[in-house]
Design a protein around this motif. Structure first.
Motif, mmCIF file in Angstrom:
data_model
loop_
_atom_site.group_PDB
_atom_site.id
_atom_site.type_symbol
_atom_site.label_atom_id
_atom_site.label_comp_id
_atom_site.label_asym_id
_atom_site.label_seq_id
_atom_site.Cartn_x
_atom_site.Cartn_y
_atom_site.Cartn_z
ATOM 1 N N MET A 15 0.806 -1.216 0.000
ATOM 2 C CA MET A 15 0.000 0.000 0.000
ATOM 3 C C MET A 15 0.841 1.268 0.000
ATOM 4 O O MET A 15 0.315 2.370 -0.031
ATOM 5 N N ALA A 16 2.187 1.067 0.063
ATOM 6 C CA ALA A 16 3.040 2.261 0.151
ATOM 7 C C ALA A 16 2.835 3.169 -1.053
ATOM 8 O O ALA A 16 2.759 4.389 -0.928
ATOM 9 N N GLY A 17 2.720 2.556 -2.251
ATOM 10 C CA GLY A 17 2.534 3.367 -3.446
ATOM 11 C C GLY A 17 1.245 4.149 -3.401
ATOM 12 O O GLY A 17 1.209 5.347 -3.698
ATOM 13 N N ALA A 18 0.157 3.499 -2.972
ATOM 14 C CA ALA A 18 -1.139 4.164 -2.897
ATOM 15 C C ALA A 18 -1.121 5.254 -1.834
ATOM 16 O O ALA A 18 -1.689 6.343 -2.031
ATOM 17 N N ASP A 19 -0.475 4.983 -0.699
ATOM 18 C CA ASP A 19 -0.408 5.984 0.364
ATOM 19 C C ASP A 19 0.340 7.224 -0.089
ATOM 20 O O ASP A 19 -0.072 8.357 0.201
ATOM 21 N N THR A 20 1.424 7.006 -0.814
ATOM 22 C CA THR A 20 2.212 8.136 -1.305
ATOM 23 C C THR A 20 1.411 8.975 -2.293
ATOM 24 O O THR A 20 1.390 10.209 -2.224
ATOM 25 N N ILE A 21 0.742 8.300 -3.211
ATOM 26 C CA ILE A 21 -0.085 9.009 -4.195
ATOM 27 C C ILE A 21 -1.210 9.762 -3.500
ATOM 28 O O ILE A 21 -1.512 10.916 -3.836
#
Length: 378
Positions: free
Chosen positions: A1-7
């Motif tokens: 989920m790191a990518g989604a959280d960053t976005i």
């Protein structure tokens, strides 16, 4: 989920900057809508697919921001219908169908509204999106704006180089206008897969309808459109001749279109043959240089498939490149302005010319393009 959280964090910061007067809850609702129902998918995407997903999010946001944000739901709905009605491809298809139907009182806007209502009732993907929006926010006003932006984005998705709403229009015809409409696909027209979900260029990701049935429908529609457009051009040109020349010129055109020779036309009009030949030259001049290129360029060149906007003057890509390289900077500026449908007066002021000089150059550029086209084909 790191990518989604960053976005999500990036978009939340951007929304705070773009809409500083909005509460945090509104910004969070919009971000949730932007990322979609399954934001966790973003963490599993390859770099190229993630770039496509980011572009999709950016595109959806621009639609919301530029067209629907901070307007009433009624105004937003009117903007949606106006936007979809302005699309050249769908507008022309609907106009042609109306001209051939029994109910000619309906307008493009009427049909677009009916198609949208049909989609709201029967489109499973759209229904799922609207259900998702209800979980994004408790505000009915924001829900309406997100809904309008979602509908526009969905309708404009490119499917085989055409907006999805065109296929939904065909589906609408199949369900509601069966009389006279044959060879229309009878199964589910659209397998609802967006570019974001299936970004590859494979046949599987683009097989969004019954291609054979659609091609058969397209062939029929193309033939009907050509017949309709030919009749429109003929009627308009006859009216032009009556206004600007005389009744004899209009009668000559009718006889000429019926396949009569100049000698037969002369006999029918009770005129000397030489006078009929001069009349032909005069009508030809008016047909090409004035009527087609100044009076009714959109209609005539669209019929001939030599319009600048849609067909690059009927030139192949190689011919167009050769033609473009032969132009001066001023000529390139004129074609760019015409292609983008900029006002002629504005262009004339920028170039320090008069509007009639711009129009004269436009005519010459079209004729040069047709000369190149003829020479290359020969």
């Amino acid at each position: 989920m790191a990518g989604a959280d960053t976005i999500a964090e990036d978009w939340l910061s951007r929304l705070r900057e773009d809409f500083p007067d909005q509460p945090q809850s509104v910004c969070q609702s919009v971000v949730r809508w932007l990322l979609g129902e399954s934001p966790e998918r973003l963490a599993t995407l390859a770099e190229a697919d993630l770039a496509i997903a980011r572009q999709s999010i950016e595109y959806r946001y621009r639609i919301l921001q530029q067209r629907y944000w901070d307007v009433s739901p009624d105004q937003g709905y009117q903007r949606l219908i106006k936007r979809l009605s302005s699309l050249f491809l769908i507008r022309n298809k609907i106009k042609t169908w109306i001209s051939l139907s029994r109910d000619r009182r309906r307008s493009v806007v009427d049909v677009i509204q009916e198609v949208i209502q049909e989609m709201m009732r029967s489109d499973r993907h759209l229904a799922q999106q609207l259900k998702w929006i209800t979980t994004c926010t408790q505000s009915s006003r924001l829900r309406n704006l997100l809904m309008l932006a979602s509908i526009e984005e969905y309708c404009l998705r490119p499917i085989r180089n055409q907006p999805l709403i065109i296929y939904r229009f065909v589906n609408y015809l199949r369900r509601n206008q069966k009389g006279g409409m044959t060879q229309v696909p009878t199964g589910e027209l659209i397998r609802l897969v967006s570019d974001e979900i299936a970004p590859s260029d494979s046949d599987d990701s683009l097989s969004l309808l019954d291609v054979e049935a659609w091609n058969q429908y397209q062939e029929q529609q193309t033939e009907l459109e050509q017949q309709s457009m030919r009749q429109q051009v003929k009627t308009s040109f006859v009216n032009y001749l009556n206004r600007n020349l005389d009744d004899t010129a209009a009668r000559w055109l009718e006889l000429h279109l019926n396949g009569l020779s100049q000698e037969q036309i002369a006999q029918s009009l009770d005129l000397p043959v030489q006078q009929v030949y001069r009349l032909r030259e005069k009508i030809s001049y008016h047909a090409v240089r004035i009527f087609a290129l100044r009076e009714q360029p959109a209609m005539v060149l669209g019929w001939l498939k030599t319009s600048l906007q849609e067909h690059n003057f009927g030139l192949t890509p190689a011919q167009w490149d050769l033609f473009w390289q032969s132009l001066s900077l001023e000529e390139q500026a004129i074609l760019t302005a015409y292609k983008e449908e900029q006002p002629t007066d504005d262009l004339a002021r920028r170039l320090g010319l008069k509007s009639r000089q711009i129009q004269a150059q436009w005519v010459q550029l079209y004729l040069r393009a047709q000369e190149l086209r003829t020479q290359t084909e020969a």
